[in-house]
Every structure is written in structure tokens, then in C-alpha cells.
Design an enzyme around this catalytic site. Structure first.
Site, PDB file in Angstrom:
ATOM      1  N   GLU A 126       0.828  -1.202   0.000  1.00 44.90           N
ATOM      2  CA  GLU A 126       0.000   0.000   0.000  1.00 44.90           C
ATOM      3  C   GLU A 126       0.864   1.254   0.000  1.00 44.90           C
ATOM      4  O   GLU A 126       2.011   1.242   0.448  1.00 44.90           O
ATOM      5  CB  GLU A 126      -0.879   0.021   1.260  1.00 44.90           C
ATOM      6  CG  GLU A 126      -1.892  -1.085   1.256  1.00 44.90           C
ATOM      7  CD  GLU A 126      -2.712  -1.134   2.536  1.00 44.90           C
ATOM      8  OE1 GLU A 126      -2.932  -0.070   3.149  1.00 44.90           O
ATOM      9  OE2 GLU A 126      -3.117  -2.241   2.913  1.00 44.90           O
TER      10      GLU A 126
ATOM     11  N   CYS B  12       3.400   8.495   1.184  1.00 40.02           N
ATOM     12  CA  CYS B  12       3.809   7.536   2.201  1.00 40.02           C
ATOM     13  C   CYS B  12       4.120   6.213   1.495  1.00 40.02           C
ATOM     14  O   CYS B  12       3.264   5.665   0.802  1.00 40.02           O
ATOM     15  CB  CYS B  12       2.669   7.381   3.199  1.00 40.02           C
ATOM     16  SG  CYS B  12       3.019   6.220   4.501  1.00 40.02           S
TER      17      CYS B  12
ATOM     18  N   CYS C  30       5.598  -7.109   7.645  1.00 38.96           N
ATOM     19  CA  CYS C  30       6.599  -6.646   8.616  1.00 38.96           C
ATOM     20  C   CYS C  30       6.715  -7.718   9.692  1.00 38.96           C
ATOM     21  O   CYS C  30       5.740  -8.353  10.050  1.00 38.96           O
ATOM     22  CB  CYS C  30       6.149  -5.334   9.256  1.00 38.96           C
ATOM     23  SG  CYS C  30       7.342  -4.666  10.434  1.00 38.96           S
TER      24      CYS C  30
ATOM     25  N   CYS D  82       4.058  -5.309  16.072  1.00 39.33           N
ATOM     26  CA  CYS D  82       3.470  -4.350  17.020  1.00 39.33           C
ATOM     27  C   CYS D  82       1.972  -4.659  17.186  1.00 39.33           C
ATOM     28  O   CYS D  82       1.279  -4.953  16.213  1.00 39.33           O
ATOM     29  CB  CYS D  82       3.664  -2.923  16.522  1.00 39.33           C
ATOM     30  SG  CYS D  82       5.405  -2.513  16.299  1.00 39.33           S
TER      31      CYS D  82
ATOM     32  N   CYS E 283      -0.868  -2.792  15.035  1.00 33.64           N
ATOM     33  CA  CYS E 283      -0.609  -2.506  13.619  1.00 33.64           C
ATOM     34  C   CYS E 283      -1.161  -3.585  12.695  1.00 33.64           C
ATOM     35  O   CYS E 283      -0.950  -4.780  12.922  1.00 33.64           O
ATOM     36  CB  CYS E 283       0.902  -2.369  13.420  1.00 33.64           C
ATOM     37  SG  CYS E 283       1.380  -2.165  11.690  1.00 33.64           S
TER      38      CYS E 283
ATOM     39  N   CYS F 177      -1.719   2.440   6.612  1.00 31.52           N
ATOM     40  CA  CYS F 177      -1.353   1.279   5.789  1.00 31.52           C
ATOM     41  C   CYS F 177      -1.556  -0.066   6.462  1.00 31.52           C
ATOM     42  O   CYS F 177      -1.501  -0.188   7.659  1.00 31.52           O
ATOM     43  CB  CYS F 177       0.090   1.424   5.328  1.00 31.52           C
ATOM     44  SG  CYS F 177       0.166   2.482   3.887  1.00 31.52           S
TER      45      CYS F 177
HETATM   46  N1  SAH Z   1       7.769   0.339  10.760  1.00 30.16           N
HETATM   47  C1  SAH Z   1       7.955   1.735  10.909  1.00 30.16           C
HETATM   48  C2  SAH Z   1       7.272   2.542   9.814  1.00 30.16           C
HETATM   49  C3  SAH Z   1       5.935   2.070   9.352  1.00 30.16           C
HETATM   50  S1  SAH Z   1       4.624   2.219  10.512  1.00 30.16           S
HETATM   51  C4  SAH Z   1       7.499   2.173  12.284  1.00 30.16           C
HETATM   52  O1  SAH Z   1       6.885   1.366  12.987  1.00 30.16           O
HETATM   53  O2  SAH Z   1       7.796   3.295  12.664  1.00 30.16           O
HETATM   54  C5  SAH Z   1       4.313   3.985  10.465  1.00 30.16           C
HETATM   55  C6  SAH Z   1       3.719   4.534  11.742  1.00 30.16           C
HETATM   56  O3  SAH Z   1       2.359   4.102  11.907  1.00 30.16           O
HETATM   57  C7  SAH Z   1       4.447   4.106  13.004  1.00 30.16           C
HETATM   58  O4  SAH Z   1       4.619   5.217  13.855  1.00 30.16           O
HETATM   59  C8  SAH Z   1       3.495   3.112  13.590  1.00 30.16           C
HETATM   60  O5  SAH Z   1       3.704   2.930  14.943  1.00 30.16           O
HETATM   61  C9  SAH Z   1       2.169   3.733  13.239  1.00 30.16           C
HETATM   62  N2  SAH Z   1       1.015   2.848  13.341  1.00 30.16           N
HETATM   63  C10 SAH Z   1       0.901   1.550  13.014  1.00 30.16           C
HETATM   64  N3  SAH Z   1      -0.342   1.091  13.266  1.00 30.16           N
HETATM   65  C11 SAH Z   1      -1.039   2.141  13.744  1.00 30.16           C
HETATM   66  C12 SAH Z   1      -2.390   2.310  14.193  1.00 30.16           C
HETATM   67  N4  SAH Z   1      -3.248   1.305  14.202  1.00 30.16           N
HETATM   68  N5  SAH Z   1      -2.753   3.538  14.612  1.00 30.16           N
HETATM   69  C13 SAH Z   1      -1.880   4.568  14.609  1.00 30.16           C
HETATM   70  N6  SAH Z   1      -0.608   4.468  14.217  1.00 30.16           N
HETATM   71  C14 SAH Z   1      -0.180   3.266  13.793  1.00 30.16           C
HETATM   72 FE1  SF4 Z   2       6.087  -3.085  11.577  1.00 27.37          FE
HETATM   73 FE2  SF4 Z   2       3.712  -2.024  11.966  1.00 27.37          FE
HETATM   74 FE3  SF4 Z   2       5.420  -2.198  13.985  1.00 27.37          FE
HETATM   75 FE4  SF4 Z   2       5.909  -0.455  11.997  1.00 27.37          FE
HETATM   76  S1  SF4 Z   2       4.197  -0.416  13.422  1.00 27.37           S
HETATM   77  S2  SF4 Z   2       7.347  -1.896  12.952  1.00 27.37           S
HETATM   78  S3  SF4 Z   2       5.068  -1.592  10.265  1.00 27.37           S
HETATM   79  S4  SF4 Z   2       4.500  -3.928  12.900  1.00 27.37           S
END
Ligand code: SAH
Ligand code: SF4
Length: 346
Positions: free
Chosen positions: A91, A104, A111, A115, A118, A332
Site C-alpha cells: 500500500e 507515504c 513486517c 506491534c 498494527c 497502511c
Molecule cells: N515500521 C515503521 C514505519 C511504518 S509504521 C514504524 O513502525 O515506525 C508507520 C507509523 O504508523 C508508526 O509510527 C506506527 O507505529 C504507526 N502505526 C501503526 N499502526 C497504527 C495504528 N493502528 N494507529 C496509529 N498508528 C499506527
Molecule cells: Fe512493523 Fe507495523 Fe510495527 Fe511499523 S508499526 S514496525 S510496520 S509492525
């Protein structure tokens, strides 16, 4: 296996062409075609036919194609589902700000950081993207909308520092005049906190903005949200951030997703303020996106305001992320999941 020509620098292509016996102006011609989004050697009509055929045996020109395009009715945000040559999908989101278009980008298919909040992390990592596949997301969106992208954020699917070499190669290709031509000052790279990667990046002394996804002020909460914290706890992460700032002179942006009842208390705000005291930094509060299959909720507006106020009273710079494209769930990982679930439904 033919080589991916778009992952090579101009110098590398010149060297390969020299081996094949082509003069250097041929490299210029090919670069020009590639910059204009040309997807096959056959179309490069100012090259001799035999050369086009030989190049097609030696190299491939990989790129992404638009599989789905969601346009927001609320603002000008566009969300893409791009297809890759091997059938994978990623995406990307195009956003319009007063200074121009910002995109973006994804750096990986999926990944492996897992987290808890996410959508991207839910299916694990399928593979890394190549530098060319990152660049192609920009070129394809530009061609699709007839616009120029002026800034990029590596905040789509994937963890950029977990695909370090290709991301670095991509950053080098990004600034090339005649190509996409986006300078390092218009790039943000977001990491979940891979400390070894932060130290490596520090040595490159790039003028980009480093964003660190902190999301919690202590190990207790952060380890529950982000498994990476068990490898590199908050103290080690913040130490790396301080050194990064000292070495590069660049301000760090800390991302903090506000999750109801998890990390949004007054106590969390106070603890966060004390962690970041005196650092050249900026805090970006993100109202958490709710994800299907996950039970976290977004903090209330009142909580967000109060949290922001406490940070500001402690002298921190704080912004609240605008929610662009709210109607197309423009964060995303969700569109790809939805698409795959639909595929799997008979
Ligand atoms: N992997 C990297 C970059 C991609 S994620 C990272 O984790 O920083 C981009 C951002 O989106 C990160 O700050 C991540 O923590 C946030 N993110 C992921 N899922 C989310 C959600 N459900 N709500 C808000 N932010 C989210
Ligand atoms: Fe990976 Fe999502 Fe965590 Fe970013 S926020 S490191 S994309 S699992």
C-alpha cells in the site's frame, strides 16, 4: 537471473554497458527512458534493435502497477494498492498539503516486528522491497495523477531499518536530478526503534528526518505494545536517539499513537515529558487507528488535548497528526488485508 536495472546506479549501469561494449551515451538514453516510467526495453526506440534485445536478456525493469485506487471524498488523499511482479501487494498513500504532494511509501511486504496495534504486522514479513520497487511507487503515482511528489515518508508497510541496504540505495536514487529528484530534507524515515540501524544511519549523516515510533514512556507499556522493546528497551533507544541528534544536528520526531486506556494517562504524559527533557525533538501525537481484528480503541479528543497540554507545559514541541483520508482508512496495512481476505472467501 537477469539483473534489476532500476536497482543499479548510473555508474553501475555504465560499467555493465562498458562490458557489453556500449558507449556511455547509451546509458544516458536508457536512464532517460527509465525516468519517464518506461517499463520495457522494446519501447526504447532510439536504441538499435539488437541492443534492445540484448538488454532484455541481461536486465529486467521491475515496477509496481495500480491494482486498486481509493479516493477520499473528504480531502484529496489517494490510497493505492500496488501489485508487484511476483503477485505480492503493498500500500501507499498520496496526501496533499499546502506545500505540495507527500507520499507515504512501503519498504517491505508485511513486517516482522509484530506491534500489537498494527495491521501490517499481523501477517508477518513476506519479503523486502528492492530500491527500485520503492522508487516505482513514486513514479507510478506521479504518472497516475499527473502530479509531482515533493516529499516522501517511509511510513507505509514495513520497517525501513529492517531492509537497510535497499532503503539506503533507494535514498541515493531519490535525489538524482532528472529522476524523481527529491532531496534528503524532504524525506522522513520512521522506525520502531532498531537501535543498531539507528547507529548505522547516524554514520551516513543524511539530512533526512528520523521519526521514532515511541508510543510509550516506559518498558512496561512499550514491551506490551512493541515486541522490539524487549530487544532494545526505552533507555537504550533514547540513548541512541541522543547520540543521533548529537552526531547529525538533526531534530528527531517521536511518534506517539494515542490508545484509549493504554498509554494516554496524565501519568504517561508526565513520564514522557521527563524522558524527553532537554532533547532536540518534537512529539507527534497520532490518534490511533482502529484495526479490524484488534481490540484497541482511539483515545478521546479530550484525552488527546489534555495529554498535549501536559507535554507543552513541560516545554515540548507537540503536533497532533491530521487524519487525512479518514473515509478510506488511509493508514497502511488494512487495504491489503481486506483484499487478501476477499480473495480467500470462496
Ligand atoms: N515500521 C515503521 C514505519 C511504518 S509504521 C514504524 O513502525 O515506525 C508507520 C507509523 O504508523 C508508526 O509510527 C506506527 O507505529 C504507526 N502505526 C501503526 N499502526 C497504527 C495504528 N493502528 N494507529 C496509529 N498508528 C499506527
Ligand atoms: Fe512493523 Fe507495523 Fe510495527 Fe511499523 S508499526 S514496525 S510496520 S509492525
Amino acid at each position: 537471473m537477469p539483473d534489476d536495472i532500476r536497482s543499479l546506479t548510473e555508474e553501475q549501469i555504465k560499467e555493465r554497458f562498458a562490458v557489453l561494449g556500449y558507449p556511455s551515451f547509451r546509458c544516458k538514453q536508457v536512464m532517460q527512458w527509465l525516468d519517464n516510467g518506461c517499463a520495457s526495453f522494446e519501447e526504447m526506440t532510439n536504441l538499435p534493435l539488437a541492443m534492445r534485445q540484448e538488454l532484455a536478456r541481461e536486465f529486467v525493469i521491475p515496477g509496481v502497477t495500480v491494482l486498486r485506487r481509493l479516493e477520499s471524498q473528504l480531502d484529496e488523499t489517494v490510497k493505492y494498492l500496488f501489485g508487484l511482479p511476483d503477485g505480492e501487494t503493498v500500500e501507499s498513500v498520496l496526501m496533499h498539503y499546502h506545500h505540495g504532494w507527500s507520499q507515504c511509501l512501503s519498504t517491505q511486504v508485511g513486517c516482522r516486528m509484530g506491534c500489537s496495534f498494527c495491521a501490517t504486522g499481523m501477517g508477518g514479513l513476506s519479503r523486502n522491497l528492492s530500491a527500485a520497487e520503492m522508487l516505482s511507487q513514486i513514479e507510478t503515482a506521479q504518472r497516475d495523477r499527473g502530479i509531482r511528489v515533493s516529499s516522501v515518508v517511509l511510513m507505509g508497510m514495513g520497517e525501513p531499518l529492517d531492509n537497510y541496504d535497499q532503503v539506503l540505495q533507494f535514498l541515493k536514487m531519490l535525489a538524482r536530478p532528472g529522476g524523481v529528484n527529491i532531496g534528503m530534507r524532504h524525506v522522513s524515515l520512521s522506525t520502531c526503534g532498531l537501535v543498531d540501524g539507528i547507529y548505522r544511519l547516524m554514520e551516513e549523516k543524511l539530512q533526512l528526518t528520523l521519526s521514532v515510533s515511541l508510543h510509550a514512556p516506559n518498558n512496561d507499556i512499550r514491551s506490551r505494545l512493541m515486541p522490539v522493546n524487549r530487544r532494545w528497551p526505552v533507555e537504550e533507544l533514547l540513548k541512541a536517539c541522543r547520540e543521533y541528534i548529537r552526531a547529525t544536528g538533526r531534530r528527531i520526531s517521536f511518534e506517539y499513537a494515542m490508545i484509549d486506556g493504554v498509554n494516554d494517562s496524565d501519568a504517561c504524559a508526565a513520564e514522557l515529558a521527563s524522558c524527553l527533557k532537554g532533547m532536540l525533538c518534537h512529539v507527534n501525537l497520532i490518534p490511533a487507528n482502529e484495526v479490524r481484528g484488534k481490540d484497541h480503541k482511539r483515545s478521546t479528543q479530550a484525552r488527546l488535548k489534555r495529554f498535549q497540554q501536559i507535554l507543552e507545559q513541560n516545554g515540548l514541541n507537540v503536533t497532533v497528526r491530521r487524519t487525512l483520508g479518514a473515509d478510506i482508512s488511509a493508514s497502511c496495512g488494512q487495504l491489503r488485508r481486506q483484499e487478501r481476505e476477499e480473495d480467500q472467501t470462496p
